[in-house]
Design a protein around this motif. Sequence first.
Motif, PDB file in Angstrom:
ATOM      1  N   THR A 102       0.788  -1.297   0.114  1.00  9.73           N
ATOM      2  CA  THR A 102       0.119   0.022   0.195  1.00  9.73           C
ATOM      3  C   THR A 102       0.938   1.229  -0.036  1.00  9.73           C
ATOM      4  O   THR A 102       0.608   2.326  -0.823  1.00  9.73           O
ATOM      5  CB  THR A 102      -1.080  -0.058   0.960  1.00  9.73           C
ATOM      6  OG1 THR A 102      -1.725  -1.121   1.368  1.00  9.73           O
ATOM      7  CG2 THR A 102      -1.841   1.265   1.147  1.00  9.73           C
ATOM      8  N   ARG A 105       2.159   1.743  -3.484  1.00  7.07           N
ATOM      9  CA  ARG A 105       1.086   2.207  -4.510  1.00  7.07           C
ATOM     10  C   ARG A 105       0.953   3.908  -4.082  1.00  7.07           C
ATOM     11  O   ARG A 105       0.695   4.386  -5.178  1.00  7.07           O
ATOM     12  CB  ARG A 105      -0.199   1.465  -4.129  1.00  7.07           C
ATOM     13  CG  ARG A 105      -0.426   0.296  -4.996  1.00  7.07           C
ATOM     14  CD  ARG A 105      -1.924  -0.025  -4.980  1.00  7.07           C
ATOM     15  NE  ARG A 105      -2.517  -0.240  -3.668  1.00  7.07           N
ATOM     16  CZ  ARG A 105      -3.576   0.456  -3.413  1.00  7.07           C
ATOM     17  NH1 ARG A 105      -4.247   1.295  -4.425  1.00  7.07           N
ATOM     18  NH2 ARG A 105      -4.152   0.249  -2.384  1.00  7.07           N
ATOM     19  N   THR A 159     -11.096   3.723  -0.283  1.00 11.82           N
ATOM     20  CA  THR A 159     -12.463   3.403  -0.435  1.00 11.82           C
ATOM     21  C   THR A 159     -12.556   2.041   0.272  1.00 11.82           C
ATOM     22  O   THR A 159     -11.591   1.595   0.560  1.00 11.82           O
ATOM     23  CB  THR A 159     -12.629   3.133  -2.021  1.00 11.82           C
ATOM     24  OG1 THR A 159     -11.906   2.324  -2.611  1.00 11.82           O
ATOM     25  CG2 THR A 159     -12.821   4.619  -2.817  1.00 11.82           C
ATOM     26  N   ARG A 167      -9.308   2.061  -3.509  1.00 11.57           N
ATOM     27  CA  ARG A 167      -8.461   3.022  -4.196  1.00 11.57           C
ATOM     28  C   ARG A 167      -8.293   4.339  -3.342  1.00 11.57           C
ATOM     29  O   ARG A 167      -9.059   4.549  -2.198  1.00 11.57           O
ATOM     30  CB  ARG A 167      -9.522   3.448  -5.430  1.00 11.57           C
ATOM     31  CG  ARG A 167      -9.274   2.424  -6.704  1.00 11.57           C
ATOM     32  CD  ARG A 167     -10.105   2.550  -7.757  1.00 11.57           C
ATOM     33  NE  ARG A 167     -11.412   2.417  -7.436  1.00 11.57           N
ATOM     34  CZ  ARG A 167     -12.632   3.039  -8.292  1.00 11.57           C
ATOM     35  NH1 ARG A 167     -12.506   2.881  -9.503  1.00 11.57           N
ATOM     36  NH2 ARG A 167     -13.812   2.732  -7.903  1.00 11.57           N
ATOM     37  N   GLU A 315     -15.634   9.530  -2.778  1.00  9.05           N
ATOM     38  CA  GLU A 315     -15.471  10.379  -3.904  1.00  9.05           C
ATOM     39  C   GLU A 315     -16.131  11.841  -3.949  1.00  9.05           C
ATOM     40  O   GLU A 315     -15.671  12.665  -4.667  1.00  9.05           O
ATOM     41  CB  GLU A 315     -15.874   9.442  -5.150  1.00  9.05           C
ATOM     42  CG  GLU A 315     -14.746   8.533  -5.327  1.00  9.05           C
ATOM     43  CD  GLU A 315     -15.069   7.069  -4.908  1.00  9.05           C
ATOM     44  OE1 GLU A 315     -14.832   6.113  -5.208  1.00  9.05           O
ATOM     45  OE2 GLU A 315     -15.786   7.200  -3.882  1.00  9.05           O
ATOM     46  N   TYR A 398      -8.427   9.812  -8.307  1.00  7.44           N
ATOM     47  CA  TYR A 398      -7.956   8.730  -7.433  1.00  7.44           C
ATOM     48  C   TYR A 398      -6.315   8.821  -7.503  1.00  7.44           C
ATOM     49  O   TYR A 398      -5.592   9.730  -8.710  1.00  7.44           O
ATOM     50  CB  TYR A 398      -8.099   7.271  -8.216  1.00  7.44           C
ATOM     51  CG  TYR A 398      -9.477   7.248  -8.208  1.00  7.44           C
ATOM     52  CD1 TYR A 398     -10.131   6.963  -6.884  1.00  7.44           C
ATOM     53  CD2 TYR A 398     -10.533   7.114  -9.192  1.00  7.44           C
ATOM     54  CE1 TYR A 398     -11.569   6.706  -6.602  1.00  7.44           C
ATOM     55  CE2 TYR A 398     -11.950   6.748  -9.228  1.00  7.44           C
ATOM     56  CZ  TYR A 398     -12.325   6.397  -7.956  1.00  7.44           C
ATOM     57  OH  TYR A 398     -13.754   6.111  -7.632  1.00  7.44           O
ATOM     58  N   ASP A 401      -3.743   7.626 -10.677  1.00  6.13           N
ATOM     59  CA  ASP A 401      -4.597   6.993 -11.494  1.00  6.13           C
ATOM     60  C   ASP A 401      -5.465   7.695 -12.456  1.00  6.13           C
ATOM     61  O   ASP A 401      -6.712   7.874 -12.238  1.00  6.13           O
ATOM     62  CB  ASP A 401      -5.350   5.800 -10.926  1.00  6.13           C
ATOM     63  CG  ASP A 401      -5.937   4.788 -11.395  1.00  6.13           C
ATOM     64  OD1 ASP A 401      -5.850   4.979 -12.609  1.00  6.13           O
ATOM     65  OD2 ASP A 401      -6.314   3.485 -11.089  1.00  6.13           O
ATOM     66  N   GLU A 404      -8.441   6.028 -14.075  1.00  7.90           N
ATOM     67  CA  GLU A 404      -9.707   5.504 -13.164  1.00  7.90           C
ATOM     68  C   GLU A 404     -10.345   6.773 -13.041  1.00  7.90           C
ATOM     69  O   GLU A 404     -11.589   6.887 -12.807  1.00  7.90           O
ATOM     70  CB  GLU A 404      -9.428   4.775 -12.064  1.00  7.90           C
ATOM     71  CG  GLU A 404      -9.012   3.337 -12.323  1.00  7.90           C
ATOM     72  CD  GLU A 404     -10.153   2.474 -12.440  1.00  7.90           C
ATOM     73  OE1 GLU A 404     -11.551   3.055 -12.244  1.00  7.90           O
ATOM     74  OE2 GLU A 404     -10.214   1.471 -13.231  1.00  7.90           O
ATOM     75  N   THR A 405      -9.449   8.011 -12.864  1.00  7.11           N
ATOM     76  CA  THR A 405     -10.237   9.400 -12.644  1.00  7.11           C
ATOM     77  C   THR A 405     -11.272   9.698 -13.384  1.00  7.11           C
ATOM     78  O   THR A 405     -12.176  10.209 -13.423  1.00  7.11           O
ATOM     79  CB  THR A 405      -9.216  10.261 -11.987  1.00  7.11           C
ATOM     80  OG1 THR A 405      -8.309   9.859 -11.124  1.00  7.11           O
ATOM     81  CG2 THR A 405      -9.905  11.537 -11.783  1.00  7.11           C
TER      82      THR A 405
END
Length: 548
Positions: A102, A105, A159, A167, A315, A398, A401, A404-405
Amino acid sequence: MAELLRGRADARPERTALSFWKDGGWATWTWAALRERAESVAAGLAAAGIRGGDNVLLVVPEVDLTVASLFGAWSLGAVPVPIGLPFRLTDERAFFKSLGVTAWRLDARALVTNRALAAFATKDEAITILDAEDLVAAIPQIAPPRSRSPSSPALIQLTSGSTGVPRGVVLAHDRLLEHMACMSAALPSHSESVAMSWLPLHHDMGLMGGLLFPLYNDFIGHMLSPADFRRRPMLWLELMSAQRATICAAPPSAYAVVLRMAQRAAEAGLRLDAWECAMVGAEPISADLLRRFAEAFAPAGFRAEAFFPVYGLAEATVAVTFPRLFERTRFDVIDRSRLERHGLAVACAAGPCALELVGVGSPIPGTEVQVIAEDGSLRRDRCVGEILVRAPTLMLGYFDDPAETNDAVRGGWLRTGDLGYLADGTLFITGRKIDHIIRAGHNLIPSVIEEVVSAVAGVRGGGVAAVGIRAAADETERCHVIAETKFPPEQYPELARDVRAALESQAIPIDALVFVRPGTLPKTSSGKIRRRALAEAYAKGRTLESSW
């Protein structure tokens, strides 16, 4: 948030900010004490080489140390990343290895934890590990306030991970403060407001609603830990009564846990008449549960209109819709068959084939909500579709990312992945898009199935999962129900008959029923069942225990 803390500590240093339940009593922090501890943590982080803008993981079970670490990171200009312990922590060393992943990341420079957990770290950990207790004891350094852009990241909120890998939701300082203002306009406080919270601070409802909301509005917040609640749920009600708390948030499962303690509460003389806002959310909300709770605790002074059903997600910072304070909860009884087949919320009389949903209010100030169809067109009132949210306080994106955003936020609208409908301005939630089970042309709602099964004697409340498993040969999904029970295997056949009878009485078809021991179902750190992980396991041919 650091500037808010400094301003309050300068203006009214001796005013109580927070109170923590520790060792059977309250430890009170004034605004000055909170600033002092935050500055100590900031000094300790700086001494460890942490600088403004660095991401710092916080894995601290103690609530007071978590709060000090949060504000310490903000005082330094660092970006805290609160992380919860696994719902069932059985392998501490493996957990630390996962934290290393984590940290990689999220590009975190350090991990703040407590002394007990730090003992499980190995010397080859890839991240600097800092003891929260040592940080709080550090000597504060006198230095000018760290100034960072108001639009810079304030927080990375993970999340829940109930539908996949968690995420990192990046929230900005200015958006966070503006969101607090919008929430406060929708839920005004007063001079007698008193907050109580046992929710985890790594969860958006616990962090934003339980901690930051009372701090922002300058009324006292009483904090206890999730472990306190799990050990003795009755403590929650006892402290609500003793402190005359006016606002407290909890998931429906928590209200269900203490519901059976109503008689004990009455015998103990507990009083809940000061409770003005019983916020409820983060999980599907049962209309029957709200009615039974209000009726059971009416002798203690609890008022049904105190229930405050809400909808939100990380979010969107936290809050999307609120009802009006003291407004009676809106219930909607609809035809379940037309909902499942056609996505229409058609009002009908109560009965076996009806579904009753709970309204979660209207958008808070500054927030807009739309419901759209698969093709992106707007849905009319009482037509189910995906819920979209637009607000100036949405996440920055995110972490690391952009793909994904960009997929989640299109044209300023956040695609929530949640399904629901609007009726006369009130939002109703029908479930998660990814969780719905499409069986023979019906969109089965997992939470409805789980509520029916949970009500059967012998099934563990909160320990039921309904998932869809693709059956390629039939070009449809099969509905599997996994239920936790303390019953021995020899009683499974009788329990299976009771469960199937309950489902048949509601005209709910299922294809497989599995019983497992309590604690078997995989859950997120906030206690949500990981339906997607279950579905993937079954799709790969893995099973849990006995099928009936």
